[in-house]
Design an enzyme around this catalytic site. Structure first.
Site, short mmCIF file in Angstrom:
data_model
loop_
_atom_site.label_atom_id
_atom_site.label_comp_id
_atom_site.label_asym_id
_atom_site.label_seq_id
_atom_site.Cartn_x
_atom_site.Cartn_y
_atom_site.Cartn_z
N GLU A 19 0.85 -1.19 0.00
CA GLU A 19 0.00 0.00 0.00
C GLU A 19 0.89 1.24 0.00
O GLU A 19 2.10 1.15 0.25
CB GLU A 19 -0.98 -0.02 1.20
CG GLU A 19 -2.01 -1.13 1.04
CD GLU A 19 -3.09 -1.14 2.11
OE1 GLU A 19 -3.09 -0.29 3.00
OE2 GLU A 19 -3.96 -2.04 2.03
N HIS A 63 -9.61 9.58 1.76
CA HIS A 63 -9.16 8.47 0.92
C HIS A 63 -9.33 8.88 -0.54
O HIS A 63 -10.39 9.41 -0.91
CB HIS A 63 -9.96 7.20 1.22
CG HIS A 63 -9.26 5.95 0.77
ND1 HIS A 63 -9.10 5.65 -0.57
CD2 HIS A 63 -8.67 4.95 1.45
CE1 HIS A 63 -8.44 4.49 -0.67
NE2 HIS A 63 -8.16 4.05 0.55
N ARG A 77 -0.87 9.14 0.91
CA ARG A 77 -2.31 9.26 0.65
C ARG A 77 -2.79 10.70 0.51
O ARG A 77 -3.65 11.00 -0.31
CB ARG A 77 -3.06 8.55 1.79
CG ARG A 77 -4.51 8.35 1.51
CD ARG A 77 -5.16 7.49 2.57
NE ARG A 77 -4.89 6.08 2.36
CZ ARG A 77 -5.37 5.11 3.15
NH1 ARG A 77 -6.13 5.42 4.17
NH2 ARG A 77 -5.10 3.85 2.90
N HIS A 112 -12.13 9.50 5.48
CA HIS A 112 -11.92 8.07 5.69
C HIS A 112 -11.45 7.76 7.11
O HIS A 112 -11.86 6.76 7.70
CB HIS A 112 -10.88 7.60 4.67
CG HIS A 112 -10.52 6.15 4.76
ND1 HIS A 112 -11.45 5.15 4.53
CD2 HIS A 112 -9.36 5.52 5.04
CE1 HIS A 112 -10.85 3.96 4.66
NE2 HIS A 112 -9.59 4.17 5.00
N ARG A 161 -1.95 9.34 8.24
CA ARG A 161 -1.76 7.95 8.67
C ARG A 161 -1.21 7.08 7.54
O ARG A 161 -1.67 7.16 6.40
CB ARG A 161 -3.10 7.38 9.13
CG ARG A 161 -3.05 5.95 9.62
CD ARG A 161 -4.45 5.52 10.00
NE ARG A 161 -5.32 5.63 8.86
CZ ARG A 161 -5.76 4.61 8.12
NH1 ARG A 161 -5.42 3.37 8.43
NH2 ARG A 161 -6.55 4.81 7.10
C1 SIN Z 1 -7.53 0.75 1.98
O1 SIN Z 1 -7.73 -0.47 1.94
O2 SIN Z 1 -7.26 1.44 1.03
C2 SIN Z 1 -7.66 1.43 3.29
C3 SIN Z 1 -6.59 0.99 4.18
C4 SIN Z 1 -6.52 1.96 5.29
O3 SIN Z 1 -7.21 2.98 5.28
O4 SIN Z 1 -5.72 1.74 6.19
#
Ligand code: SIN
Length: 516
Positions: free
Chosen positions: A112, A230, A276, A335, A370
């Site tokens: 991620e 998000h 993010r 989010h 975060r």
């Molecule tokens: C996601 O799956 O994109 C969200 C993961 C997160 O917000 O920690």
């Protein structure tokens, strides 16, 4: 009503994990819906960040956490949380969580954004939240020490001086009145604030009420201005907006606009896997410019998107989008709240006999932005820490019979039109991009809504909205999830956390209102 049971407010992952860790100490869990429903953690798709690979380390995970957090992460907290991560994954595995494993039994890791390695343990692709919750619920149901009241809401804390003595609770049914449960200790695990925004990925009840009523009781709040948006909420008209997990971009999915341009490559060297906040601001800019951003999984995943990411596939099917053939329309959505109730290394809030875990807390782990999938990890680590500290504080385990509830009448009707006005105000003026004029306008609107409010629910929401907007007005710089058009750069002298009471935030609000 008086009980020797610890009252746990909320029923998400932190709440369940804490109740298990507290056993055999008697617990009363206040769950707004049936267990497993309505909690943000049940909707989590990505998984839990943990350095489980031989080539990875807690130190590397901590460094990524600090870097993503844009200068305000507490590095001791990051070191502690990342060091404990593996033990919780192993415990969840022993409890029966069916984490994805390879043929050799090793955990399969998703990649991620802003992680320097694939580091997110997952379950059946995008089912981590639901599957971990189901595992924990199965164990909890077998525990005689836990009494769960389903369909009940906490609306406030009772205090004597600086000590919390009880929780006000009512049935979710609007006709129900409230009653006070007096208790030796309270654990708040009731989620964040995403639903204070018109565009959110959070379940409908998660609207900042828990942070709001803790603040109203006098608890210190930390970092409320830092809200994470998000970048890839599926933009097809649903409220809340379904998530298209970041793990899709970890698998190579790209972001394009209606002109077919892959725009992130011009913005950041890590393109779609930039931190993010950076991806969210660019998605927002594309939307504002009428460029219709989309997540394109076609080349990276083909038809496998349907089997490997079943939650995303289901949301696309509801929206009438076939991700095998077409890119998925996306937009930003609130989010995760990095801010929350100021919480120390034992999970304690500033009020005596009050502990907090999960998104309602602000521990210093997340800073201004975060790192993906650190949310569930933090909930697990602090749930156990809080349970251990409550145990040590409260001493001998008492006998505590189950409580019988006789709910009074005289409920509260929350005006959903006013709630929507508040949510739209937050999205328009306290969202991805902020400025002085918009924040003052938001504070004036929040003040008016609060003055007209005749329900605890609304006052809890306006309390949290006030904290977010007042702290955002005061922070005259841009950092992580907090971006000010009128102060677009970070200011090194402001690279510190915010600590604020509701009284102080209301003072800022009143002063700002006089200036509009
Ligand atoms: C996601 O799956 O994109 C969200 C993961 C997160 O917000 O920690």
């Amino acid at each position: 009503m008086k009980t020797d049971r610890i009252v746990i407010v909320g029923a998400g992952m932190g709440a369940l994990y804490a109740a298990l860790a507290l056993a055999p100490r008697p617990v009363l869990m206040i769950s707004p819906e049936s267990l497993g429903e309505g909690a943000s953690s049940a909707w989590a798709q990505g998984g839990v960040a943990a350095a489980m690979a031989e080539t990875d380390s807690p130190e590397a995970h901590a460094l990524d956490t600090v870097t993503a957090g844009a200068g305000t992460v507490d590095s001791d907290v990051a070191a502690m949380v990342t060091r404990h991560a593996a033990e919780h994954i192993i415990d969840l595995t022993d409890f029966g969580t069916p984490f994805d494993r390879d043929a050799g039994g090793k955990y399969v890791m998703s990649r991620e954004a802003a992680h320097s390695a694939p580091r997110v343990v997952r379950v059946k692709g995008d089912q981590a939240g639901r599957q971990i919750m189901e595992t924990l619920i199965g164990r909890l149901r077998a525990l005689p020490s836990v009494q769960v009241i389903e369909g009940a809401l906490a609306t406030g804390l009772a205090t004597e001086g600086d000590r919390v003595t009880g929780v006000w609770v009512r049935r979710a049914d609007p006709a129900s009145g409230k009653l006070l449960i007096e208790t030796p200790a309270v654990l708040l695990a009731g989620g964040g604030s995403g639903g204070l925004y018109a565009h959110t990925t959070n379940p409908p009840r998660i609207r900042g009420q828990v942070i709001g009523f803790a603040a109203r009781a006098g608890a210190v709040i930390a970092d409320p201005e830092f809200v994470q948006f998000h970048p890839t909420a599926i933009d097809m008209g649903e409220d809340p907006m379904p998530l298209a997990t970041e793990a899709l971009r970890g698998e190579g999915a790209i972001l394009i606009n209606k002109h077919g341009e892959r725009f992130m490559t011009a913005v950041h060297k890590d393109a779609e896997l930039a931190p993010r906040d950076i991806v969210a601001r660019e998605i927002f800019a594309q939307t504002q410019a009428g460029n219709r951003p989309m997540l394109d999984t076609r080349e990276a995943l083909g038809a496998e998107v349907l089997t490997r990411f079943p939650a995303v596939a289901e949301a696309c099917a509801r929206a009438g989008v076939d991700p095998v053939e077409n890119p998925i329309p996306v937009a930003v959505a609130a989010h995760y709240h990095m801010g929350g109730i100021d919480t120390d290394e034992h999970g304690r809030a500033s009020l005596d006999r009050l502990w907090v875990c999960g998104e309602a807390s602000s521990t210093g782990l997340h800073g201004a932005n975060r790192l993906a999938s650190n949310g569930l990890l933090e909930a697990l680590v602090y749930a156990r820490k809080a349970a251990e500290d409550m145990d040590a504080t409260l001493g001998a385990v008492p006998e505590a019979p189950e409580l019988d509830f006789d709910w009074p009448e005289g409920g509260e009707n929350v005006d959903e039109d006013t709630v929507m006005e508040l949510r739209e105000t937050m999205t328009a003026h306290v969202g991805v991009r902020r400025n002085t004029e918009g924040l003052k306008h938001a504070l004036a609107t929040i003040a008016r809504i609060e003055a007209e409010a005749d329900t605890e629910t609304m006052r809890n929401m306006t309390a949290t909205a006030t904290l977010i907007a007042a702290a955002a007005l005061t922070r005259e710089e841009s950092r992580g999830g907090h971006f000010r058009d009128d102060f677009p750069e970070p200011v090194p002298a402001l690279a510190h956390r915010t600590r604020i009471t509701l009284e102080a935030a209301t003072g800022i609000r009143d002063a700002a209102k006089d200036l509009t």
